[in-house]
Design a protein around this motif. Sequence first.
Motif: not given
Length: 309
Positions: A230-253
Amino acid sequence: MQKSKHYFFIDAVNKRLNHDDLEVTTFQQKLYRLDAGLAGEEKLKLVLSDYHLKSKANVYYNFECVNANGFTHQIDGLFVTAHFIVIFEVKQISGTLFYKPALHEFYRIAESNLQENFPNPFDQAYRHQLFIEHLLKTWQISIPVYYTVVIANVRAKLDSSLIDYPIMHISGVPYFLEKLYEQHPKPQANLSILQNQFAQLYKQLPPRRTIEKHRLRKGVLCKQCQYSNVMNYKKGYFECSICQTKNKDAIIESLVHYRILISPRITNKEFREFFNIPCIHTASKMLGKLGLEKHGTNKGAFYIIPDSW
């Protein structure tokens, strides 16, 4: 290749189902079979694309509709010409295939010698044939309708018990069509009228089952981690604590998953609960930026998740 709503439902369930759910394996197997079916239809499309048609034709893949009695039809391939119509029932099955006609039993013996029964594809295709013939009669169109079962797996073996039945390897489809053109050299219907009638008949079917909300994992899931985290929401982005991927549009899927599995409508409260957004004002701002269609005001307000973005 057009995918059905049922396919998208099963795919979304596989990504969101709780890891300890009793049906994890069941849903994985369902998706495997659907992917195999799509692969078979893709092979048929490739073969027909390479075939030099003797006349204009419309080919419909995964044609879905509902008959007058409310029962559904899903046709793998519908080949429509002014000379004839062919229903293709595509099977991506391995092993050696057998048929017991007196019992309407269709089965295979795998390389491991395991025997496995399948729904009879001849009965499936014949049902579609009767339906199309009935439609043509109501449309006052006289044109022959054929069906054949197409085996898209080149490693499959067809037992001699199948010789007298409409089944072939996919490589035989062009020859099969050539023979039909020889039998019906002259057009017998108006292709444009047929095209319009089938366009009106087509109706995308809903998923063939549902699933309880509590069985699904909440949150925006990380695509890079195969939806495991599960990704965490931080300052306009969703971030994965495992792979550190950041994506502001991840919520769309994830919203698409919500629409497919739960509901096309979502309230601010439901949005916060499902996507782990603690602040009502942050949720309102996010929903506004997503541009979702809003209905109602105050506590009665809800948003519509669109079919596509």
